[in-house]
Design a protein around this motif. Structure first.
Motif, short mmCIF file in Angstrom:
data_model
loop_
_atom_site.label_atom_id
_atom_site.label_comp_id
_atom_site.label_asym_id
_atom_site.label_seq_id
_atom_site.Cartn_x
_atom_site.Cartn_y
_atom_site.Cartn_z
N TRP A 79 5.72 8.52 -3.02
CA TRP A 79 5.32 8.42 -1.61
C TRP A 79 6.15 7.41 -0.83
O TRP A 79 6.00 7.29 0.38
N GLY A 80 6.99 6.66 -1.51
CA GLY A 80 7.86 5.72 -0.81
C GLY A 80 7.13 4.60 -0.09
O GLY A 80 7.61 4.09 0.93
N GLY A 81 5.99 4.20 -0.62
CA GLY A 81 5.28 3.05 -0.04
C GLY A 81 4.45 3.38 1.19
O GLY A 81 3.92 2.47 1.83
N GLN A 82 4.31 4.65 1.54
CA GLN A 82 3.55 5.04 2.73
C GLN A 82 2.61 6.19 2.41
O GLN A 82 2.89 7.03 1.56
N ALA A 83 1.47 6.23 3.11
CA ALA A 83 0.54 7.35 3.07
C ALA A 83 0.27 7.79 4.50
O ALA A 83 0.54 7.06 5.46
N ASP A 84 -0.25 8.98 4.64
CA ASP A 84 -0.64 9.46 5.97
C ASP A 84 -2.07 9.05 6.32
O ASP A 84 -2.42 8.92 7.50
N ALA A 85 -2.89 8.85 5.30
CA ALA A 85 -4.27 8.41 5.52
C ALA A 85 -4.77 7.74 4.26
O ALA A 85 -4.34 8.07 3.15
N ILE A 86 -5.71 6.82 4.44
CA ILE A 86 -6.43 6.21 3.34
C ILE A 86 -7.91 6.44 3.56
O ILE A 86 -8.45 6.17 4.65
N LEU A 87 -8.56 6.99 2.53
CA LEU A 87 -10.00 7.22 2.56
C LEU A 87 -10.66 6.11 1.75
O LEU A 87 -10.38 5.96 0.55
N VAL A 88 -11.52 5.34 2.38
CA VAL A 88 -12.13 4.16 1.77
C VAL A 88 -13.61 4.43 1.50
O VAL A 88 -14.36 4.77 2.42
N ASP A 89 -14.01 4.28 0.24
CA ASP A 89 -15.42 4.44 -0.13
C ASP A 89 -15.79 3.26 -1.02
O ASP A 89 -15.87 3.36 -2.24
N LEU A 90 -15.99 2.11 -0.39
CA LEU A 90 -16.25 0.85 -1.08
C LEU A 90 -17.35 0.08 -0.37
O LEU A 90 -17.38 0.04 0.86
N TYR A 91 -18.23 -0.55 -1.13
CA TYR A 91 -19.17 -1.49 -0.53
C TYR A 91 -18.53 -2.85 -0.29
O TYR A 91 -19.04 -3.65 0.50
N THR A 92 -17.43 -3.14 -0.97
CA THR A 92 -16.83 -4.48 -0.90
C THR A 92 -15.75 -4.61 0.16
O THR A 92 -15.27 -5.71 0.41
N SER A 93 -15.35 -3.52 0.80
CA SER A 93 -14.26 -3.62 1.78
C SER A 93 -14.79 -4.16 3.11
O SER A 93 -15.97 -4.05 3.44
N THR A 94 -13.88 -4.75 3.88
CA THR A 94 -14.21 -5.31 5.18
C THR A 94 -13.33 -4.68 6.25
O THR A 94 -12.35 -3.98 5.96
N ARG A 95 -13.66 -4.96 7.51
CA ARG A 95 -12.81 -4.51 8.60
C ARG A 95 -11.40 -5.06 8.44
O ARG A 95 -10.42 -4.36 8.68
N ALA A 96 -11.28 -6.31 8.00
CA ALA A 96 -9.95 -6.90 7.80
C ALA A 96 -9.17 -6.14 6.73
O ALA A 96 -7.96 -5.94 6.86
N ASP A 97 -9.85 -5.71 5.66
CA ASP A 97 -9.18 -4.92 4.63
C ASP A 97 -8.64 -3.62 5.22
O ASP A 97 -7.52 -3.20 4.93
N GLU A 98 -9.47 -2.96 6.01
CA GLU A 98 -9.05 -1.69 6.61
C GLU A 98 -7.88 -1.88 7.57
O GLU A 98 -6.97 -1.05 7.61
N SER A 99 -7.89 -3.00 8.30
CA SER A 99 -6.76 -3.29 9.18
C SER A 99 -5.48 -3.51 8.38
O SER A 99 -4.39 -3.07 8.78
#
Length: 352
Positions: A79-99
């Motif tokens: 993928w060369g270090g890039q994705a088109d989308a990330i799907l997050v299904d975590l209780y531990t993630s934060t808005r900062a993580d998503e940013s």
């Protein structure tokens, strides 16, 4: 090949664990399969040990990369270090993580259970009962796509495929001769063994199927107990879950995504709340007449025998019809279609 013809690269960030269970990865696998069917390229990034707890992840054929924290993970080298989308299904993630994830993917999608966190996402799915857009006011960026309610639950396509046959069987012959116990692959606290002991004492003539993961603490003892009992079956790491659920006249389970699997097939449920995030769904199912509810594992010994002994064929028929009205099993299709549409659009800016 032109850039437009390249498949969308979608990274799924989800974990499994002894206390967390495997439900997050299982629902992501259902969604990943629907995305793959629409031409997307899928990979997972998971905490170490997730594949051991959820063998279906290894069998899926999707690349499984290492995740060191919520937002620190590997991508497939191609993928060369890039994705088109990330799907997050975590209780531990934060808005900062998503940013932070936006550095490698322009589109962020989130699967959520409770509207109590702020997200930097372009799409959010929440299968909660009675969930409304107002629940996420000021919790997602303006313009984010919201996919809310039980019909947005990502389930494997077998559940929708078997729905008509399962409902017809229940309408023709309601009764209780086969019980399913399915408390999740990780069998938190060895609760499956407790349930089976109570059920076998309360209904000694009934056939019982128990679904467990390979590392479930109840597994060794239950395997031994089933050795000489033709009406007691232990099913480990089930690959045909919809067929196993369809065979049941009544299922005992937790209040997570598996509860909605049962609803699709019209299987009446006895729901035991194992975690606080399961309580709203369990109460909603009970209020709708789709399930009986036990509020805590500690209430099992007193509540379960009476419930099992007094459930009647008319009650099972009514619960089946009520359950079937709650979820149709096509949530993965809906989310996959919406996510691919978002990939084709500019990203939503984060809240100020």
């Amino acid at each position: 090949m032109s850039a437009a013809a390249l498949p969308a690269r979608i990274l799924v960030r989800a974990d499994a664990g002894p206390e967390l269970g495997g439900g997050h990865i299982m629902r992501c696998l259902a969604l990943a399969a629907s995305l793959k069917a629409r031409g997307a390229s899928i990979a997972f990034a998971c905490a170490p040990g997730s594949s051991d707890l959820v063998p279906a992840l290894s069998r899926s054929g999707f690349a499984v990369m290492t995740a060191r924290s919520a937002a620190d993970f590997d991508l497939p080298p191609a993928w060369g270090g890039q994705a088109d989308a990330i799907l997050v299904d975590l209780y531990t993630s934060t808005r900062a993580d998503e940013s932070r994830m936006r550095q490698i993917a322009p589109v962020i999608a989130v699967l959520e259970d409770l509207p109590d966190r702020v997200h930097d996402c372009d799409l959010l799915g929440d299968q909660g009962f009675d969930r409304q857009p107002a629940d996420y006011a000021d919790r997602v960026p303006p313009g984010a796509t919201l996919l809310l309610g039980p019909d947005m639950t990502p389930l494997r396509p077998d559940f929708a495929r078997l729905r008509s046959a399962s409902l017809a069987r229940r309408l023709a012959s309601p009764g209780l001769s086969r019980l399913l116990v399915s408390m999740g692959m990780t069998d938190v606290g060895g609760i499956s063994a407790q349930i089976v002991a109570l059920a076998r004492k309360s209904l000694p003539d009934i056939t019982i199927d128990v679904i467990l993961g390979p590392l479930a603490p109840s597994l060794p003892g239950l395997l031994q107990a089933a050795e000489n009992d033709p009406k007691f079956h232990i099913l480990v790491d089930v690959d045909r879950m919809a067929e196993c659920v369809m065979a049941a006249d009544l299922a005992i389970g937790a209040g997570g995504g598996s509860a909605l699997e049962r609803c699709v097939l019209g299987v009446p449920s006895l729901v035991i709340v194992l975690a606080e995030n399961q309580r709203p769904a369990a109460r909603a199912m009970a209020a709708a007449g789709a399930a009986l509810m036990i509020e805590t594992p500690q209430a099992l010994a007193d509540a379960l025998p009476a419930l099992l002994r007094h459930v009647s064929p008319p009650q099972l028929a009514q619960m089946s019809a009520s359950a079937a009205r709650l979820c149709d099993g096509r949530g993965a299709e809906r989310i996959a279609t919406a996510l691919l549409a978002r990939i084709a659009r500019p990203p939503t800016p984060a809240n100020a």
